[in-house]
Scaffold this motif. Structure first.
Motif, short mmCIF file in Angstrom:
data_model
loop_
_atom_site.label_atom_id
_atom_site.label_comp_id
_atom_site.label_asym_id
_atom_site.label_seq_id
_atom_site.Cartn_x
_atom_site.Cartn_y
_atom_site.Cartn_z
N LYS A 291 0.80 -1.23 0.00
CA LYS A 291 0.00 0.00 0.00
C LYS A 291 0.83 1.28 0.00
CE LYS A 291 -3.99 -2.08 2.35
NZ LYS A 291 -4.86 -2.06 3.56
N ARG A 292 2.04 1.24 0.57
CA ARG A 292 2.84 2.46 0.70
C ARG A 292 3.81 2.60 -0.46
NH1 ARG A 292 6.95 4.28 3.18
NH2 ARG A 292 6.52 6.48 3.02
N THR A 293 3.92 3.82 -0.96
CA THR A 293 4.91 4.14 -1.97
C THR A 293 6.01 4.96 -1.32
OG1 THR A 293 3.25 4.14 -3.71
CG2 THR A 293 5.33 5.24 -4.19
N SER A 294 7.23 4.56 -1.49
CA SER A 294 8.34 5.26 -0.86
C SER A 294 8.61 6.60 -1.54
CB SER A 294 9.60 4.39 -0.92
OG SER A 294 10.72 5.10 -0.45
N THR A 295 9.07 7.56 -0.77
CA THR A 295 9.47 8.86 -1.32
C THR A 295 10.95 8.87 -1.69
OG1 THR A 295 9.96 9.71 0.90
CG2 THR A 295 7.74 10.07 0.05
N PHE A 296 11.66 7.78 -1.40
CA PHE A 296 13.09 7.71 -1.69
C PHE A 296 13.30 7.59 -3.20
CE2 PHE A 296 16.93 4.93 -2.21
CZ PHE A 296 17.87 5.88 -1.84
N ALA A 297 14.11 8.48 -3.75
CA ALA A 297 14.41 8.47 -5.18
C ALA A 297 15.91 8.29 -5.36
CB ALA A 297 13.94 9.76 -5.83
N PRO A 298 16.36 7.07 -5.57
CA PRO A 298 17.79 6.82 -5.66
C PRO A 298 18.40 7.40 -6.92
CG PRO A 298 16.57 4.85 -6.23
CD PRO A 298 15.56 5.85 -5.75
N ASP A 299 19.66 7.72 -6.83
CA ASP A 299 20.43 8.17 -7.98
C ASP A 299 20.89 6.94 -8.75
OD1 ASP A 299 22.35 9.05 -9.77
OD2 ASP A 299 23.19 10.54 -8.41
N SER A 300 20.34 6.74 -9.94
CA SER A 300 20.65 5.52 -10.70
C SER A 300 22.13 5.43 -11.02
CB SER A 300 19.83 5.48 -11.98
OG SER A 300 20.12 6.61 -12.80
N GLN A 301 22.79 6.56 -11.23
CA GLN A 301 24.22 6.52 -11.52
C GLN A 301 25.01 6.03 -10.32
OE1 GLN A 301 25.30 10.43 -12.95
NE2 GLN A 301 24.68 9.94 -15.05
N ALA A 302 24.58 6.44 -9.12
CA ALA A 302 25.26 5.97 -7.90
C ALA A 302 25.08 4.47 -7.75
CB ALA A 302 24.71 6.71 -6.68
N PHE A 303 23.87 3.96 -8.07
CA PHE A 303 23.64 2.53 -8.01
C PHE A 303 24.55 1.80 -8.99
CE2 PHE A 303 19.43 1.39 -5.87
CZ PHE A 303 19.53 2.44 -4.97
N ASP A 304 24.60 2.30 -10.21
CA ASP A 304 25.45 1.66 -11.22
C ASP A 304 26.91 1.67 -10.80
OD1 ASP A 304 23.31 1.09 -12.85
OD2 ASP A 304 23.52 2.90 -14.06
N LEU A 305 27.35 2.76 -10.19
CA LEU A 305 28.74 2.87 -9.76
C LEU A 305 29.03 1.84 -8.66
CD1 LEU A 305 31.33 4.52 -10.23
CD2 LEU A 305 30.60 6.01 -8.35
N ALA A 306 28.11 1.71 -7.71
CA ALA A 306 28.29 0.73 -6.63
C ALA A 306 28.34 -0.68 -7.19
CB ALA A 306 27.17 0.86 -5.61
N LEU A 307 27.43 -0.99 -8.11
CA LEU A 307 27.40 -2.32 -8.70
C LEU A 307 28.66 -2.60 -9.51
CD1 LEU A 307 23.66 -2.43 -9.86
CD2 LEU A 307 24.68 -3.79 -8.05
N GLU A 308 29.15 -1.59 -10.21
CA GLU A 308 30.35 -1.76 -11.03
C GLU A 308 31.57 -2.07 -10.18
OE1 GLU A 308 33.15 0.93 -14.03
OE2 GLU A 308 31.13 1.60 -13.52
N HIS A 309 31.63 -1.48 -8.98
CA HIS A 309 32.80 -1.65 -8.13
C HIS A 309 32.60 -2.70 -7.04
CE1 HIS A 309 35.24 1.62 -9.80
NE2 HIS A 309 34.10 2.28 -9.96
N GLY A 310 31.52 -3.46 -7.13
CA GLY A 310 31.32 -4.55 -6.19
C GLY A 310 30.96 -4.09 -4.79
N MET A 311 30.37 -2.90 -4.65
CA MET A 311 29.95 -2.39 -3.34
C MET A 311 28.45 -2.62 -3.16
SD MET A 311 32.77 -1.25 -2.12
CE MET A 311 32.24 -0.23 -0.74
N PRO A 312 27.97 -2.84 -1.94
CA PRO A 312 26.53 -2.99 -1.73
C PRO A 312 25.79 -1.71 -2.15
CG PRO A 312 27.75 -3.74 0.21
CD PRO A 312 28.74 -3.06 -0.68
N PRO A 313 24.92 -1.78 -3.13
CA PRO A 313 24.25 -0.56 -3.61
C PRO A 313 23.23 0.01 -2.63
CG PRO A 313 23.38 -2.50 -4.71
CD PRO A 313 24.56 -2.97 -3.91
N LEU A 314 22.81 -0.80 -1.66
CA LEU A 314 21.83 -0.36 -0.66
C LEU A 314 22.41 -0.47 0.74
CD1 LEU A 314 18.67 -2.14 -2.13
CD2 LEU A 314 19.10 0.32 -2.13
N SER A 315 23.61 0.03 0.92
CA SER A 315 24.33 -0.13 2.19
C SER A 315 23.48 0.31 3.38
CB SER A 315 25.61 0.70 2.15
OG SER A 315 26.19 0.77 3.44
N VAL A 316 23.35 -0.58 4.36
CA VAL A 316 22.59 -0.24 5.57
C VAL A 316 23.27 0.86 6.36
CG1 VAL A 316 21.46 -2.47 5.78
CG2 VAL A 316 23.71 -2.13 6.83
#
Length: 313
Positions: A69-94
């Motif tokens: 039912k809830r829609t999050s207001t969080f809008a991630p930066d897709s480039q930051a996600f791609d950069l994390a994935l490219e360098h083997g870092m957790p893209p959603l670091s706690v």
């Protein structure tokens, strides 16, 4: 119940028909609904834990409602996600996203969904949690995300806060543009998506993953491949033992065993979906609390996984 030990490695290598199982699997949005059903089933089977598992089932059902039912207001930066994935870092670091994801709004919605479906004691706990300011809640969340056990003052709130964190992180993890690559070395001990500890390991089912072991994250519920008959903490293979519980009839009441390692003195539970297809890592871990108690009494070893719904002092 009695202990059942098995030293030989019947969890051996992946079967020959599975050549390249997926190394990281993102969670499905129906996971909380499945978890609620499993917990309801376990509450009927494990009568001594019926109240505890019944409450956990209602909490999981509330998670499902909030996620749908809830829609999050969080809008991630897709480039930051791609950069994390490219360098083997957790893209959603706690550690990095605690103040960015709107988990506090998920927590309020979770309390709304849960409050009318629990008893007076739990309703009092929810009211007390509502009265805490955002900074106090943030402190509790930090304890959960750091896999802590909390102080006596906050311990009762931790499973509820953890449930909100799980909703927020699963929501984001399920829509990652692609799964991360498999981590290397000691990085395999934590989730490749968010960096949290696993809750348990799963022997999976299905055409691509039949009888292959995965670790499941305690926060975002992503799964990552882990070879069997290998310690999930130190990766050694020579001093493994498998321990389970048996009922008075000689049967195992749950599809769960503990894999203990004599090299690093740790253990992690293995939940067998190939034995019970509806088994769930978090649910069956809760229901097999007796196994943790038995290990604590018999062996001087520590648990290498973390269940944020099972907080003990």
């Amino acid at each position: 119940m009695t202990a059942e030990h098995q030293a030989e490695h019947d969890y051996g290598a992946a079967p020959g028909g599975v050549v390249e199982p997926p190394v990281v699997v993102l969670p499905e949005r129906r996971l909380f609904s499945h978890r609620a059903r499993r917990l309801r089933d376990l509450s009927r089977r494990m009568r001594s834990m019926a109240d505890f598992l019944g409450f956990a089932a209602r909490l999981a059902q509330a998670q499902h409602q909030v996620l749908q039912k809830r829609t999050s207001t969080f809008a991630p930066d897709s480039q930051a996600f791609d950069l994390a994935l490219e360098h083997g870092m957790p893209p959603l670091s706690v550690q990095s996203l605690q103040d960015d994801l709107d988990w506090q709004e998920d927590l309020d919605a979770l309390c709304d969904a849960l409050e009318l479906n629990v008893g007076p004691a739990q309703q009092t706990l929810i009211r007390q949690l509502r009265q805490l300011d955002r900074e106090a809640r943030r402190g509790i969340a930090g304890e959960v995300l750091n896999a802590g056990s909390g102080t006596e003052e906050i311990r009762a709130f931790m499973p509820l806060v953890a449930a909100a964190l799980q909703v927020a992180w699963l929501r984001q993890c399920s829509v990652l543009p692609r799964p991360p690559k498999r981590a290397e070395g000691t990085a395999q001990t934590v989730c490749p998506c968010c960096g949290a500890l696993p809750v348990a390991s799963l022997i999976q089912v299905g055409r691509e993953r039949s009888r292959v072991r995965y670790m499941q994250c305690s926060i975002c519920a992503a799964e990552w491949y882990m070879e069997r008959a290998r310690c999930t903490t130190c990766f050694e293979t020579g001093k493994l033992d498998y321990i389970g519980l048996e009922g008075e009839d000689g049967q195992r009441p749950l599809p769960v065993r503990a894999e203990t390692c004599g090299d690093c003195q740790s253990y992690v539970k293995i939940v067998h979906r190939d034995t019970e297809v509806d088994a769930d890592a978090l649910s069956d871990d809760l229901a097999s609390l007796g196994l943790d108690i038995m290990i604590a009494n018999e062996r001087d070893i520590g648990r290498s996984s973390y269940n944020p719904w099972l907080i003990a002092g």
